[in-house]
Design an enzyme around this catalytic site. Structure first.
Site, PDB file in Angstrom:
ATOM      1  CE  LYS A 180      -2.194   3.564   1.610  1.00  0.00           C
ATOM      2  NZ  LYS A 180      -1.994   4.696   0.729  1.00  0.00           N
ATOM      3  CD  GLU A 255      13.376   2.064  10.485  1.00  0.00           C
ATOM      4  OE1 GLU A 255      13.827   3.151  10.904  1.00  0.00           O
ATOM      5  OE2 GLU A 255      13.653   0.972  11.027  1.00  0.00           O
TER       6      GLU A 255
HETATM    7  P1  NAP Z   1       2.488   9.249   6.491  1.00  0.00           P
HETATM    8  O1  NAP Z   1       1.483  10.289   6.317  1.00  0.00           O
HETATM    9  O2  NAP Z   1       2.720   8.665   7.839  1.00  0.00           O
HETATM   10  O3  NAP Z   1       2.084   8.078   5.487  1.00  0.00           O
HETATM   11  C1  NAP Z   1       2.858   6.926   5.342  1.00  0.00           C
HETATM   12  C2  NAP Z   1       1.992   5.809   4.800  1.00  0.00           C
HETATM   13  O4  NAP Z   1       0.998   5.458   5.763  1.00  0.00           O
HETATM   14  C3  NAP Z   1       1.248   6.178   3.528  1.00  0.00           C
HETATM   15  O5  NAP Z   1       1.178   5.064   2.698  1.00  0.00           O
HETATM   16  C4  NAP Z   1      -0.117   6.559   4.067  1.00  0.00           C
HETATM   17  O6  NAP Z   1      -1.138   6.453   3.113  1.00  0.00           O
HETATM   18  C5  NAP Z   1      -0.270   5.513   5.149  1.00  0.00           C
HETATM   19  N1  NAP Z   1      -1.304   5.858   6.142  1.00  0.00           N
HETATM   20  C6  NAP Z   1      -1.863   7.069   6.392  1.00  0.00           C
HETATM   21  N2  NAP Z   1      -2.788   6.959   7.360  1.00  0.00           N
HETATM   22  C7  NAP Z   1      -2.809   5.672   7.738  1.00  0.00           C
HETATM   23  C8  NAP Z   1      -3.545   4.948   8.695  1.00  0.00           C
HETATM   24  N3  NAP Z   1      -4.450   5.530   9.482  1.00  0.00           N
HETATM   25  N4  NAP Z   1      -3.310   3.619   8.833  1.00  0.00           N
HETATM   26  C9  NAP Z   1      -2.400   3.011   8.058  1.00  0.00           C
HETATM   27  N5  NAP Z   1      -1.669   3.641   7.119  1.00  0.00           N
HETATM   28  C10 NAP Z   1      -1.877   4.954   6.961  1.00  0.00           C
HETATM   29  O7  NAP Z   1       3.914   9.703   5.950  1.00  0.00           O
HETATM   30  P2  NAP Z   1       4.211  10.460   4.591  1.00  0.00           P
HETATM   31  O8  NAP Z   1       3.588  11.812   4.684  1.00  0.00           O
HETATM   32  O9  NAP Z   1       3.850   9.591   3.455  1.00  0.00           O
HETATM   33  O10 NAP Z   1       5.806  10.551   4.615  1.00  0.00           O
HETATM   34  C11 NAP Z   1       6.516  11.483   5.364  1.00  0.00           C
HETATM   35  C12 NAP Z   1       7.027  10.881   6.666  1.00  0.00           C
HETATM   36  O11 NAP Z   1       7.770   9.698   6.420  1.00  0.00           O
HETATM   37  C13 NAP Z   1       7.986  11.786   7.414  1.00  0.00           C
HETATM   38  O12 NAP Z   1       7.659  11.779   8.782  1.00  0.00           O
HETATM   39  C14 NAP Z   1       9.351  11.131   7.207  1.00  0.00           C
HETATM   40  O13 NAP Z   1      10.304  11.411   8.190  1.00  0.00           O
HETATM   41  C15 NAP Z   1       8.987   9.698   7.174  1.00  0.00           C
HETATM   42  N6  NAP Z   1      10.024   8.915   6.514  1.00  0.00           N
HETATM   43  C16 NAP Z   1      10.840   8.125   7.272  1.00  0.00           C
HETATM   44  C17 NAP Z   1      11.842   7.382   6.673  1.00  0.00           C
HETATM   45  C18 NAP Z   1      12.715   6.463   7.493  1.00  0.00           C
HETATM   46  O14 NAP Z   1      13.254   5.538   6.922  1.00  0.00           O
HETATM   47  N7  NAP Z   1      12.879   6.672   8.779  1.00  0.00           N
HETATM   48  C19 NAP Z   1      12.032   7.441   5.291  1.00  0.00           C
HETATM   49  C20 NAP Z   1      11.201   8.278   4.550  1.00  0.00           C
HETATM   50  C21 NAP Z   1      10.197   9.002   5.167  1.00  0.00           C
HETATM   51  P3  NAP Z   1      -1.802   7.773   2.424  1.00  0.00           P
HETATM   52  O15 NAP Z   1      -0.857   8.288   1.439  1.00  0.00           O
HETATM   53  O16 NAP Z   1      -3.029   7.219   1.812  1.00  0.00           O
HETATM   54  O17 NAP Z   1      -2.094   8.770   3.524  1.00  0.00           O
END
Ligand code: NAP
Ligand code: MG
Length: 488
Positions: A180, A255
């Site tokens: 997903k 992560e």
């Molecule tokens: P996000 O909003 O947390 O979303 C991540 C994933 O989770 C997406 O596929 C999102 O789908 C899904 N998601 C959203 N709501 C959910 C729920 N209630 N239940 C299950 N899954 C759900 O993060 P993002 O905005 O895509 O990415 C930015 C974040 O990723 C930043 O905080 C960044 O630091 C972090 N990141 C961390 C790493 C690492 O390796 N540590 C690497 C890259 C990024 P939708 O798109 O449909 O909302």
């Protein structure tokens, strides 16, 4: 609104077939560099679609785990070859989908290919140890089992590399998967699955379900037939997924975010330190989990460093991610832009001094997309929100300290612990930083961002669930150890 004639129509990939969502609902995706350009149309799936994918992955898991590692590796090599053939097209789609400059998008696609080849080789490497038994006739050893069905939930900031660095190890160690992806990475994920399809993977081994996180992501975390969840994204969502998985006894890996510091010691090469600050802070428009957001400068070099930084930041060209002249693209979507703007406002309210940026670029072309200038704040303190929360945009704050000790203390004074960097020529300073810095990635005379695929990657504190991805670390998550005692 104008449309782009060559937009991509995406489908779910379930049990080896391309399927529309059961409710036929779709969403149109626009280019953040140029908001009126349509990049693709994506299904907004229901739980019903997800359940089909889970059933397919469950059905396929026995056959897949019985194959040899070498055979599974051959499939991964084939997927890598498919990606290689379509590298330009994939990079262009990625760039248009979430606004990463084309050169970076090509680099990321190349990285995904290398990851697939690395894990293809893992199919022939050792999976256990022989341990001396206290029984003279006994034979004691370990072997590893796949977990079964793995749910992969990925963010949009590395649309191809992150899905691949989760899917490739999951598959090589004998698991089946359901991806997903983030909504803003769905079109790139579709191209990845076209490559998987072209590599003739057995049906059901790898599945793609597009839709909302709250429906499909949460559905994966909850479903009893999903044996493990690997997630990369924000802390808020990650913790929720971890709790859901834990409650039903599933394995999980999270992560999450960072608030990564770079320390400029008094003996630092300031030109190199400025280069690393710019690259770490502003490449990918600051939307890397390992991006630099706090610049901690020791003592008397503060003014000189600031001056050099101000000279260099002026050279950054912001514009359409597809143009070779753009060093920095837009942020990924309207919500991101809003978040970044509200942090800038908050920074000013809390008393930080805006040194550079803070607004949309003046170029009229930039009115067509989600652009913001690289932004630098001065006179930032550890107490300010700017120093504490992940902004995930092109915003850095300069923090002046009086000693190395204070610098390391300040660097550690956050909830996160993903990546940290120092610029110094002194071996004693380097060693002190390496020992005292609480971060999963420690970088000396190098920017905070930067990951090698063959080395473990992950964070400390709130940045991770304390597991690691990539390199040989991946086997720890994607398999379970069996300790075997045999008495002939
Ligand atoms: P996000 O909003 O947390 O979303 C991540 C994933 O989770 C997406 O596929 C999102 O789908 C899904 N998601 C959203 N709501 C959910 C729920 N209630 N239940 C299950 N899954 C759900 O993060 P993002 O905005 O895509 O990415 C930015 C974040 O990723 C930043 O905080 C960044 O630091 C972090 N990141 C961390 C790493 C690492 O390796 N540590 C690497 C890259 C990024 P939708 O798109 O449909 O909302
Ligand atoms: Mg999100």
């Amino acid at each position: 609104m104008t449309s782009n004639e060559q937009f991509k129509t995406c489908f779910n990939y379930i049990d080896g077939e391309w399927l529309a969502s059961s409710n036929n609902q779709i969403e149109t995706k626009y280019n953040p560099s140029h908001k009126s350009e349509i990049v693709g149309v994506v299904p907004m799936s229901e739980r019903e679609d997800l359940h089909k994918a889970i059933a397919a992955a469950n059905q396929a898991k026995q056959g897949w785990r019985k194959l040899t590692g070498a055979t599974r590796g051959d499939y991964l090599f084939k997927i890598a070859d498919q990606l290689q053939n379509r590298l330009e097209e994939i990079a262009e789609t990625l760039s248009k989908e979430m606004g990463k400059p084309l050169a970076e998008a090509k680099g990321e696609t190349g990285r995904a290919i290398a990851i697939l080849r690395y894990y293809a080789g893992e199919g022939l490497r050792k999976t256990g140890d022989v341990i001396p038994s206290t029984d003279a006739e006994g034979f004691l050893f370990t072997t590893r089992s796949p977990l079964g069905v793995v749910g992969v939930i990925s963010p949009w900031n590395f649309p191809i590399a992150i899905p691949v660095w989760k899917i490739a190890p999951a598959l090589i160690y004998g698991n089946t998967v359901i991806l997903k992806p983030a909504q803003e990475a769905s079109i790139t994920a579709t191209l990845l699955f076209e490559c998987i399809h072209a590599a003739n993977l057995p049906a059901g081994v790898a599945n793609l379900v597009l839709g909302k996180g709250s429906i499909i992501g949460q559905g994966l975390a909850e479903h009893p037939d999903v044996n493990a969840i690997t997630f990369t994204g924000s802390n808020e969502i990650g913790k929720q997924i971890g709790l859901t998985a834990f409650a039903r006894g599933a394995k999980y890996q999270l992560e999450m975010g960072g608030k990564n510091p770079i320390i400029i010691a008094e003996d630092a090469d300031l030109d190199l330190a400025v280069q690393a600050t710019i690259s770490g802070g502003f490449r990918s428009t600051g939307q890397k989990c390992t991006a630099t957001s706090r610049v901690i400068v020791v003592g008397k070099v503060y003014e000189a460093f600031k001056q050099k930084l101000m000279e260099k930041v002026k050279d950054i060209r912001v514009g359409n991610a597809m143009l070779p002249s753009s060093w920095m693209g837009p942020v990924a979507n309207a919500k991101q832009l809003n978040t970044v703007q509200s942090y800038i406002k908050l920074g000013l309210e809390e008393g930080a001094e805006l040194l550079y940026g803070g607004e949309a670029p003046s170029d009229p072309e930039c009115e067509n997309g989600y652009y913001i200038q690289p932004t630098i704040f001065d006179k930032v303190t550890s107490q300010m929100t700017l120093s504490k929360e992940e902004i995930f945009g092109p915003v850095i704050g300069l923090i002046q300290v009086n000693s190395l000790e204070e610098a390391i203390h300040t660097a550690n004074d956050v909830e996160f612990g993903l990546s940290a960097s120092i610029f110094t020529k002194d071996i004693g300073t380097m060693m002190r930083f390496i020992q005292d810095m609480d971060a999963g990635l420690i970088r000396v005379n190098s920017e905070t961002a930067g990951v090698e695929l063959q080395a473990p990657f992950g964070g400390m504190k709130h940045s991770s669930s304390h597991s690691r991805e990539q390199g040989t670390a991946a086997i720890e998550f994607f398999t379970s150890i069996k300790t075997v005692f045999v008495k002939p």
